[in-house]
Scaffold this motif. Structure first.
Motif, short mmCIF file in Angstrom:
data_model
loop_
_atom_site.label_atom_id
_atom_site.label_comp_id
_atom_site.label_asym_id
_atom_site.label_seq_id
_atom_site.Cartn_x
_atom_site.Cartn_y
_atom_site.Cartn_z
N LYS A 122 -0.67 -1.19 -6.66
CA LYS A 122 0.48 -0.78 -7.50
C LYS A 122 0.10 0.22 -8.58
O LYS A 122 0.94 0.98 -9.03
CB LYS A 122 1.12 -2.01 -8.14
CG LYS A 122 1.90 -2.84 -7.17
CD LYS A 122 2.67 -3.93 -7.87
CE LYS A 122 3.51 -4.64 -6.85
NZ LYS A 122 4.67 -5.27 -7.44
N ARG A 123 -1.16 0.24 -8.97
CA ARG A 123 -1.60 1.17 -10.02
C ARG A 123 -1.80 2.58 -9.52
O ARG A 123 -1.95 3.51 -10.32
CB ARG A 123 -2.90 0.66 -10.64
CG ARG A 123 -2.72 -0.69 -11.35
CD ARG A 123 -4.04 -1.27 -11.72
NE ARG A 123 -4.68 -1.69 -10.47
CZ ARG A 123 -5.76 -2.43 -10.39
NH1 ARG A 123 -6.37 -2.82 -11.47
NH2 ARG A 123 -6.26 -2.79 -9.22
N ARG A 124 -1.78 2.82 -8.22
CA ARG A 124 -2.05 4.14 -7.65
C ARG A 124 -0.75 4.96 -7.53
O ARG A 124 -0.32 5.33 -6.45
CB ARG A 124 -2.72 3.99 -6.30
CG ARG A 124 -4.07 3.30 -6.38
CD ARG A 124 -4.75 3.21 -5.04
NE ARG A 124 -5.20 4.54 -4.64
CZ ARG A 124 -5.17 4.98 -3.40
NH1 ARG A 124 -4.73 4.23 -2.41
NH2 ARG A 124 -5.60 6.20 -3.12
N THR A 125 -0.13 5.26 -8.65
CA THR A 125 1.18 5.91 -8.63
C THR A 125 1.14 7.30 -7.99
O THR A 125 2.11 7.68 -7.32
CB THR A 125 1.76 6.00 -10.06
OG1 THR A 125 0.82 6.67 -10.91
CG2 THR A 125 2.04 4.61 -10.62
N GLU A 126 0.07 8.04 -8.15
CA GLU A 126 -0.02 9.36 -7.49
C GLU A 126 -0.06 9.19 -5.98
O GLU A 126 0.56 9.97 -5.24
CB GLU A 126 -1.26 10.12 -7.97
CG GLU A 126 -1.12 10.63 -9.39
CD GLU A 126 -2.34 11.42 -9.82
OE1 GLU A 126 -2.92 12.16 -8.99
OE2 GLU A 126 -2.71 11.32 -11.00
N ALA A 127 -0.78 8.18 -5.51
CA ALA A 127 -0.83 7.91 -4.07
C ALA A 127 0.56 7.54 -3.56
O ALA A 127 0.95 7.95 -2.47
CB ALA A 127 -1.82 6.80 -3.77
N HIS A 128 1.33 6.80 -4.36
CA HIS A 128 2.67 6.40 -3.93
C HIS A 128 3.57 7.62 -3.77
O HIS A 128 4.34 7.71 -2.80
CB HIS A 128 3.28 5.42 -4.93
CG HIS A 128 2.44 4.20 -5.12
ND1 HIS A 128 2.63 3.34 -6.17
CD2 HIS A 128 1.41 3.69 -4.40
CE1 HIS A 128 1.74 2.35 -6.09
NE2 HIS A 128 0.99 2.56 -5.02
N ARG A 129 3.47 8.57 -4.68
CA ARG A 129 4.26 9.82 -4.55
C ARG A 129 3.84 10.57 -3.29
O ARG A 129 4.66 11.12 -2.57
CB ARG A 129 4.10 10.69 -5.78
CG ARG A 129 4.93 10.23 -6.98
CD ARG A 129 4.96 11.27 -8.08
NE ARG A 129 3.67 11.46 -8.72
CZ ARG A 129 3.18 10.69 -9.70
NH1 ARG A 129 3.90 9.68 -10.14
NH2 ARG A 129 2.01 10.93 -10.22
#
Length: 147
Positions: A122-129
């Motif tokens: 959940k902390r990997r917000t750039e990966a989520h985008r």
């Protein structure tokens, strides 16, 4: 750029990619423990698992693990589970992650998978985008429990 199953010789480079997302870790500094050796042997020996590496002129620049899961849903079709997606910190921003994921999708499609799912901290917000830009949708909440 070549995408291929990892070999035992690639294990230090893969572990270096997994060790730290924010900086380049020298594969020569990685300690390959017996536990890593066993895990790699299990992945390599299982036709439903593959550790894939993206290689540029003999340098491992990316990796991911694909697990093909049989199921009764979706007409009995397999699904691909993608985990441990990494691109070398000094090679990000040039499309390697997109190439890695696009090729993984092609492999799953060629295998007959009905869908691909992936997990991401959940902390990997750039990966989520990034995953959203590839057409992945947040469709479920996942749960984990350490044993």
């Amino acid at each position: 750029m070549i995408l291929r199953p990892a070999t035992r010789a690639d294990l230090p480079a893969v572990l270096a990619l997994l060790a730290d997302e924010e900086k380049v870790v020298d594969p020569a500094s990685v300690v390959v423990t017996p536990a890593y050796e066993r895990a790699f042997a299990d992945i390599e020996g299982d036709p439903r698992n593959e550790m894939l590496v993206l290689v540029d002129r003999e340098l491992v620049v990316g990796c991911l693990q694909a697990t093909y899961v049989p199921g009764l849903g979706r007409g009995g079709a397999e699904r691909a589970l993608i985990e441990a997606v990494r691109v070398r910190a000094d090679r990000r921003g040039g499309g390697l992650g997109r190439e890695l994921m696009t090729r993984a999708v092609e492999r799953a499609r060629a295998r007959g998978c009905a869908l691909i799912q992936l997990t991401s901290d959940k902390r990997r917000t750039e990966a989520h985008r990034f995953y959203a830009s590839l057409g992945f949708a947040r469709s479920h909440d996942g749960f984990k429990r350490a044993l």
